[in-house]
Design a protein around this motif. Structure first.
Motif, mmCIF file in Angstrom:
data_model
loop_
_atom_site.group_PDB
_atom_site.id
_atom_site.type_symbol
_atom_site.label_atom_id
_atom_site.label_comp_id
_atom_site.label_asym_id
_atom_site.label_seq_id
_atom_site.Cartn_x
_atom_site.Cartn_y
_atom_site.Cartn_z
ATOM 1 N N ARG A 29 14.125 6.344 3.617
ATOM 2 C CA ARG A 29 14.289 4.672 3.750
ATOM 3 C C ARG A 29 15.716 4.043 3.434
ATOM 4 N NH1 ARG A 29 10.700 2.902 -0.518
ATOM 5 N NH2 ARG A 29 11.278 1.108 -0.148
ATOM 6 N N LEU A 30 16.411 4.801 2.661
ATOM 7 C CA LEU A 30 17.773 4.504 2.261
ATOM 8 C C LEU A 30 18.641 4.366 3.581
ATOM 9 C CD1 LEU A 30 20.071 3.953 0.373
ATOM 10 C CD2 LEU A 30 20.602 6.357 0.251
ATOM 11 N N GLU A 31 18.689 5.672 4.339
ATOM 12 C CA GLU A 31 19.108 5.915 5.475
ATOM 13 C C GLU A 31 18.918 4.785 6.428
ATOM 14 O OE1 GLU A 31 19.447 9.228 9.001
ATOM 15 O OE2 GLU A 31 19.116 9.860 6.896
ATOM 16 N N GLN A 32 17.638 4.519 6.622
ATOM 17 C CA GLN A 32 17.295 3.556 7.370
ATOM 18 C C GLN A 32 17.613 2.206 7.083
ATOM 19 O OE1 GLN A 32 13.084 3.559 7.316
ATOM 20 N NE2 GLN A 32 12.712 5.474 8.882
ATOM 21 N N ALA A 33 17.711 1.711 6.251
ATOM 22 C CA ALA A 33 18.302 0.554 5.388
ATOM 23 C C ALA A 33 19.734 0.355 5.676
ATOM 24 C CB ALA A 33 18.121 0.277 3.995
ATOM 25 N N SER A 34 20.675 1.768 5.712
ATOM 26 C CA SER A 34 22.141 1.617 5.741
ATOM 27 C C SER A 34 22.402 1.516 7.091
ATOM 28 C CB SER A 34 22.511 3.020 5.249
ATOM 29 O OG SER A 34 22.523 2.935 3.970
ATOM 30 N N GLU A 35 21.541 2.036 8.142
ATOM 31 C CA GLU A 35 21.816 1.880 9.613
ATOM 32 C C GLU A 35 21.650 0.463 10.147
ATOM 33 O OE1 GLU A 35 19.293 4.897 11.251
ATOM 34 O OE2 GLU A 35 20.537 6.366 10.667
ATOM 35 N N LYS A 36 20.855 -0.336 9.055
ATOM 36 C CA LYS A 36 20.579 -1.683 9.735
ATOM 37 C C LYS A 36 21.500 -2.564 9.007
ATOM 38 C CE LYS A 36 15.471 -0.956 10.681
ATOM 39 N NZ LYS A 36 14.004 -1.369 9.986
ATOM 40 N N ASP A 53 0.722 -1.236 0.043
ATOM 41 C CA ASP A 53 0.021 0.124 0.150
ATOM 42 C C ASP A 53 0.810 1.217 -0.023
ATOM 43 O OD1 ASP A 53 -2.297 -1.697 0.096
ATOM 44 O OD2 ASP A 53 -2.601 -1.294 2.263
ATOM 45 N N LYS A 54 1.891 1.179 0.873
ATOM 46 C CA LYS A 54 2.808 2.445 0.772
ATOM 47 C C LYS A 54 3.435 2.515 -0.575
ATOM 48 C CE LYS A 54 3.766 2.380 5.732
ATOM 49 N NZ LYS A 54 4.487 2.049 6.860
ATOM 50 N N GLU A 55 3.917 1.448 -1.394
ATOM 51 C CA GLU A 55 4.516 1.498 -2.521
ATOM 52 C C GLU A 55 3.370 2.167 -3.447
ATOM 53 O OE1 GLU A 55 7.965 1.419 -4.712
ATOM 54 O OE2 GLU A 55 7.642 1.033 -2.456
ATOM 55 N N VAL A 56 2.401 1.718 -3.526
ATOM 56 C CA VAL A 56 1.433 2.250 -4.254
ATOM 57 C C VAL A 56 1.149 3.790 -4.146
ATOM 58 C CG1 VAL A 56 -1.300 2.164 -4.936
ATOM 59 C CG2 VAL A 56 0.204 0.120 -4.913
ATOM 60 N N GLU A 57 0.987 4.325 -2.809
ATOM 61 C CA GLU A 57 1.006 5.597 -2.479
ATOM 62 C C GLU A 57 2.074 6.523 -3.109
ATOM 63 O OE1 GLU A 57 -0.755 8.994 -1.585
ATOM 64 O OE2 GLU A 57 -1.876 7.273 -1.321
ATOM 65 N N ARG A 58 3.209 5.843 -2.746
ATOM 66 C CA ARG A 58 4.404 6.700 -3.400
ATOM 67 C C ARG A 58 4.383 6.580 -4.833
ATOM 68 N NH1 ARG A 58 7.327 2.957 -0.400
ATOM 69 N NH2 ARG A 58 7.553 3.998 1.779
ATOM 70 N N MET A 59 3.779 5.730 -5.794
ATOM 71 C CA MET A 59 3.785 6.060 -6.956
ATOM 72 C C MET A 59 2.829 6.823 -7.416
ATOM 73 S SD MET A 59 5.832 3.883 -8.676
ATOM 74 C CE MET A 59 7.131 4.383 -7.170
ATOM 75 N N LEU A 60 1.638 6.952 -6.881
ATOM 76 C CA LEU A 60 0.497 7.934 -6.900
ATOM 77 C C LEU A 60 1.004 9.303 -6.776
ATOM 78 C CD1 LEU A 60 -2.800 6.222 -5.351
ATOM 79 C CD2 LEU A 60 -1.916 6.444 -7.827
ATOM 80 N N ASN A 63 20.777 -0.297 -1.920
ATOM 81 C CA ASN A 63 21.052 -0.046 -3.171
ATOM 82 C C ASN A 63 19.950 -0.205 -4.200
ATOM 83 O OD1 ASN A 63 23.060 0.093 -5.487
ATOM 84 N ND2 ASN A 63 22.612 -2.221 -5.915
ATOM 85 N N GLU A 64 18.932 -0.792 -4.002
ATOM 86 C CA GLU A 64 17.612 -0.797 -4.743
ATOM 87 C C GLU A 64 17.039 0.453 -4.519
ATOM 88 O OE1 GLU A 64 16.711 -2.959 -6.982
ATOM 89 O OE2 GLU A 64 18.735 -4.061 -6.868
ATOM 90 N N ILE A 65 17.178 1.186 -3.340
ATOM 91 C CA ILE A 65 16.300 2.199 -3.099
ATOM 92 C C ILE A 65 17.157 3.377 -3.816
ATOM 93 C CG2 ILE A 65 16.016 4.014 -1.150
ATOM 94 C CD1 ILE A 65 15.405 1.653 0.607
ATOM 95 N N LEU A 66 18.428 3.391 -3.751
ATOM 96 C CA LEU A 66 19.215 4.138 -4.429
ATOM 97 C C LEU A 66 19.331 4.161 -5.736
ATOM 98 C CD1 LEU A 66 21.484 6.541 -4.255
ATOM 99 C CD2 LEU A 66 23.305 4.694 -4.319
ATOM 100 N N LYS A 67 18.892 3.217 -6.409
ATOM 101 C CA LYS A 67 18.485 3.185 -7.930
ATOM 102 C C LYS A 67 17.200 3.816 -8.238
ATOM 103 C CE LYS A 67 20.831 -1.266 -8.938
ATOM 104 N NZ LYS A 67 20.651 -2.733 -9.370
#
Length: 75
Positions: free
Chosen positions: A41-48, A17-24, A55-59
């Protein structure tokens, strides 16, 4: 490899649902907010230490930036 595959349970309904909202948001032209969310989200993924996810988010960020750059009109 672009689908987050909700039909085979590779993501939760909330994630989908969040991904669909981002696309809209993106399609409506609210790219600043979409990019801000992606950078968060990139920062959160990197911290974890989720570097493949980061990398997928950065793309995605780069694709959006490139798309927006090609839409600028010089007068």
């Amino acid at each position: 490899h672009r689908c987050i595959a909700p039909c085979v349970m590779k993501c939760t309904q909330d994630e989908y649902d969040k991904e669909v909202e981002r696309m809209l948001q993106f399609l409506k032209g609210d790219t600043k907010q979409v990019l801000k969310d992606l950078w968060d989200r990139l920062e959160q993924a990197s911290e974890k230490w989720e570097f493949e996810k980061a990398n997928e988010i950065l793309k995605k960020i780069r694709y959006i930036e490139k798309t927006m750059e090609s839409q600028k009109v010089n007068i």
